[in-house]
Write a protein that holds these residues in place. Structure first.
Motif, PDB file in Angstrom:
ATOM      1  N   ILE A  75       0.834  -1.206   0.000  1.00  0.00           N
ATOM      2  CA  ILE A  75       0.000   0.000   0.000  1.00  0.00           C
ATOM      3  C   ILE A  75       0.871   1.260   0.000  1.00  0.00           C
ATOM      4  CG2 ILE A  75      -1.653   1.359   1.349  1.00  0.00           C
ATOM      5  CD1 ILE A  75      -2.809  -1.368   2.311  1.00  0.00           C
ATOM      6  N   HIS A  76       1.899   1.259   0.846  1.00  0.00           N
ATOM      7  CA  HIS A  76       2.745   2.450   0.982  1.00  0.00           C
ATOM      8  C   HIS A  76       3.504   2.755  -0.305  1.00  0.00           C
ATOM      9  CE1 HIS A  76       6.230   4.875   2.434  1.00  0.00           C
ATOM     10  NE2 HIS A  76       5.276   5.449   3.162  1.00  0.00           N
ATOM     11  N   SER A  77       3.883   1.733  -1.037  1.00  0.00           N
ATOM     12  CA  SER A  77       4.704   1.940  -2.237  1.00  0.00           C
ATOM     13  C   SER A  77       3.891   1.913  -3.533  1.00  0.00           C
ATOM     14  CB  SER A  77       5.800   0.861  -2.301  1.00  0.00           C
ATOM     15  OG  SER A  77       5.223  -0.434  -2.377  1.00  0.00           O
ATOM     16  N   SER A  78       2.573   1.995  -3.417  1.00  0.00           N
ATOM     17  CA  SER A  78       1.715   1.815  -4.593  1.00  0.00           C
ATOM     18  C   SER A  78       1.323   3.115  -5.289  1.00  0.00           C
ATOM     19  CB  SER A  78       0.437   1.070  -4.197  1.00  0.00           C
ATOM     20  OG  SER A  78      -0.342   1.853  -3.314  1.00  0.00           O
ATOM     21  N   LYS A  79       1.806   4.258  -4.780  1.00  0.00           N
ATOM     22  CA  LYS A  79       1.388   5.513  -5.405  1.00  0.00           C
ATOM     23  C   LYS A  79       2.482   6.555  -5.328  1.00  0.00           C
ATOM     24  CE  LYS A  79      -1.584   8.041  -3.505  1.00  0.00           C
ATOM     25  NZ  LYS A  79      -2.887   8.510  -2.999  1.00  0.00           N
ATOM     26  N   ASP A  80       2.295   7.636  -6.070  1.00  0.00           N
ATOM     27  CA  ASP A  80       3.220   8.762  -6.033  1.00  0.00           C
ATOM     28  C   ASP A  80       2.685   9.797  -5.041  1.00  0.00           C
ATOM     29  OD1 ASP A  80       4.589   7.475  -8.060  1.00  0.00           O
ATOM     30  OD2 ASP A  80       3.604   8.618  -9.652  1.00  0.00           O
ATOM     31  N   TYR A  81       3.575  10.295  -4.176  1.00  0.00           N
ATOM     32  CA  TYR A  81       3.171  11.220  -3.117  1.00  0.00           C
ATOM     33  C   TYR A  81       3.574  12.649  -3.457  1.00  0.00           C
ATOM     34  CZ  TYR A  81       2.519   7.047  -0.226  1.00  0.00           C
ATOM     35  OH  TYR A  81       2.102   5.837   0.275  1.00  0.00           O
ATOM     36  N   LEU A  82       2.608  13.533  -3.383  1.00  0.00           N
ATOM     37  CA  LEU A  82       2.873  14.945  -3.612  1.00  0.00           C
ATOM     38  C   LEU A  82       3.674  15.527  -2.449  1.00  0.00           C
ATOM     39  CD1 LEU A  82       2.420  17.669  -5.060  1.00  0.00           C
ATOM     40  CD2 LEU A  82       0.211  17.811  -3.895  1.00  0.00           C
ATOM     41  N   ILE A  83       4.754  16.248  -2.770  1.00  0.00           N
ATOM     42  CA  ILE A  83       5.543  16.938  -1.747  1.00  0.00           C
ATOM     43  C   ILE A  83       4.894  18.301  -1.513  1.00  0.00           C
ATOM     44  CG2 ILE A  83       7.818  17.789  -1.067  1.00  0.00           C
ATOM     45  CD1 ILE A  83       8.994  15.907  -3.222  1.00  0.00           C
ATOM     46  N   TYR A  84       4.145  18.414  -0.429  1.00  0.00           N
ATOM     47  CA  TYR A  84       3.468  19.672  -0.142  1.00  0.00           C
ATOM     48  C   TYR A  84       4.449  20.759   0.283  1.00  0.00           C
ATOM     49  CZ  TYR A  84      -1.369  18.049  -0.475  1.00  0.00           C
ATOM     50  OH  TYR A  84      -2.572  17.602  -0.947  1.00  0.00           O
ATOM     51  N   MET A  85       5.412  20.382   1.104  1.00  0.00           N
ATOM     52  CA  MET A  85       6.359  21.373   1.613  1.00  0.00           C
ATOM     53  C   MET A  85       7.554  20.665   2.231  1.00  0.00           C
ATOM     54  SD  MET A  85       4.515  22.629   5.188  1.00  0.00           S
ATOM     55  CE  MET A  85       6.027  23.321   5.867  1.00  0.00           C
ATOM     56  N   LEU A  86       8.612  21.430   2.484  1.00  0.00           N
ATOM     57  CA  LEU A  86       9.786  20.949   3.207  1.00  0.00           C
ATOM     58  C   LEU A  86       9.866  21.707   4.522  1.00  0.00           C
ATOM     59  CD1 LEU A  86      12.456  20.958   0.334  1.00  0.00           C
ATOM     60  CD2 LEU A  86      10.973  19.076   1.020  1.00  0.00           C
ATOM     61  N   GLY A  87      10.249  21.013   5.591  1.00  0.00           N
ATOM     62  CA  GLY A  87      10.328  21.695   6.874  1.00  0.00           C
ATOM     63  C   GLY A  87      10.847  20.779   7.964  1.00  0.00           C
ATOM     64  N   PHE A  88      10.784  21.248   9.198  1.00  0.00           N
ATOM     65  CA  PHE A  88      11.224  20.525  10.392  1.00  0.00           C
ATOM     66  C   PHE A  88      12.743  20.422  10.437  1.00  0.00           C
ATOM     67  CE2 PHE A  88      12.020  16.175  12.341  1.00  0.00           C
ATOM     68  CZ  PHE A  88      11.978  16.630  13.642  1.00  0.00           C
ATOM     69  N   THR A  89      13.353  19.714   9.504  1.00  0.00           N
ATOM     70  CA  THR A  89      14.806  19.691   9.331  1.00  0.00           C
ATOM     71  C   THR A  89      15.085  19.929   7.846  1.00  0.00           C
ATOM     72  OG1 THR A  89      14.834  17.293   8.983  1.00  0.00           O
ATOM     73  CG2 THR A  89      15.207  18.080  11.241  1.00  0.00           C
TER      74      THR A  89
END
Length: 244
Positions: free
Chosen positions: A123-137
């Motif tokens: 399930i985790h590797s079955s789609k492309d994930y949109l990068i909404y933002m970069l942050g935290f580190t």
């Protein structure tokens, strides 16, 4: 999404361009297109732009351009977004070894959702994930679009140190820790790819508005790629995908 962007002052040399009050691909698309439009405009005095979930933080030199003039020029960029078009997003493949010593919490994620570990990986590797933002580190990507089938709450007690490269889940989000740092996400795997290299050009691998594709690898492949990364011989696979 707001009908028109809101321009909000942020100190004496920054402003926030706010596009809405929720997290959505539509708002992110507008942020990305605005970012590209400002870049192409050649607007003098822009120092830095930082995309977030629903806004764009813009730093500028007030000696070169006044706030009122900047807002006017930015409004022109917004009004012409439909004429500039949008560039196809990059899809960055991130090889990931799941479970075992690399993903200590994957069994809990599976049990929490009444799934097998193989189901979680699939399930985790079955789609492309949109990068909404970069942050935290530096370079930490906040990824959207994860299946609700593997949603899992954060750890009750955060770890004081999570190894760089760790892939985690927190609620409806998934992400990758670029460097060793504290954190409370459920760890399901690890990538040998470096998302942040202070001496690299550019220092950050991923960009807001692009996509991440997790590619499952076994431990042998992981170590092989890690060796190439350490020798600076590994090149990530990047595709162009029109997500319009």
């Amino acid at each position: 999404m707001y009908e028109n962007a809101r321009f909000l002052p942020a100190g004496d040399k920054s402003l926030i361009i706010e596009f809405g009050d929720s997290i959505s691909p539509e708002i992110n698309k507008k942020i990305r297109n605005m970012y590209l439009a400002i870049e192409k405009s050649g607007l003098e005095g822009i120092l830095e732009m930082v995309p977030t979930y629903r806004s764009l933080l813009l730093s500028y030199n007030p000696v070169k351009i006044r706030y009122s003039e900047l807002c006017s020029r930015l409004r022109e960029c917004e009004e012409n977004l439909g004429d500039t078009g949008s560039e196809p997003a990059k899809v960055v493949e991130i090889p990931t070894v799941y479970g075992g010593e690399y993903g200590a919490d994957i069994e809990f994620v599976a049990q929490h959702n009444n799934l097998s570990i193989d189901d979680v990986v699939k399930i985790h590797s079955s789609k492309d994930y949109l990068i909404y933002m970069l942050g935290f580190t530096p370079g930490f990507p906040y990824l959207g679009g994860m299946s609700e089938k593997i949603e899992t709450p954060r750890l009750k007690t955060p770890r004081t140190k999570i190894p760089g490269g760790s892939v985690g889940i927190a609620g409806k989000q998934t992400g990758i820790y670029p460097i060793d740092s504290p954190g409370g996400w459920q760890l399901i795997g690890k990538t040998p790819v470096r998302l942040y290299d202070p001496f690299g050009e550019p220092p950050v691998l991923l960009n807001a508005g692009d996509y991440v594709r997790f590619v499952p690898v076994d431990e042998k492949e992981y170590k092989s790629i890690l060796k190439l990364v350490e020798e600076k011989k590994y090149k990530v696979n990047i595709a162009l995908l029109d997500k319009e």
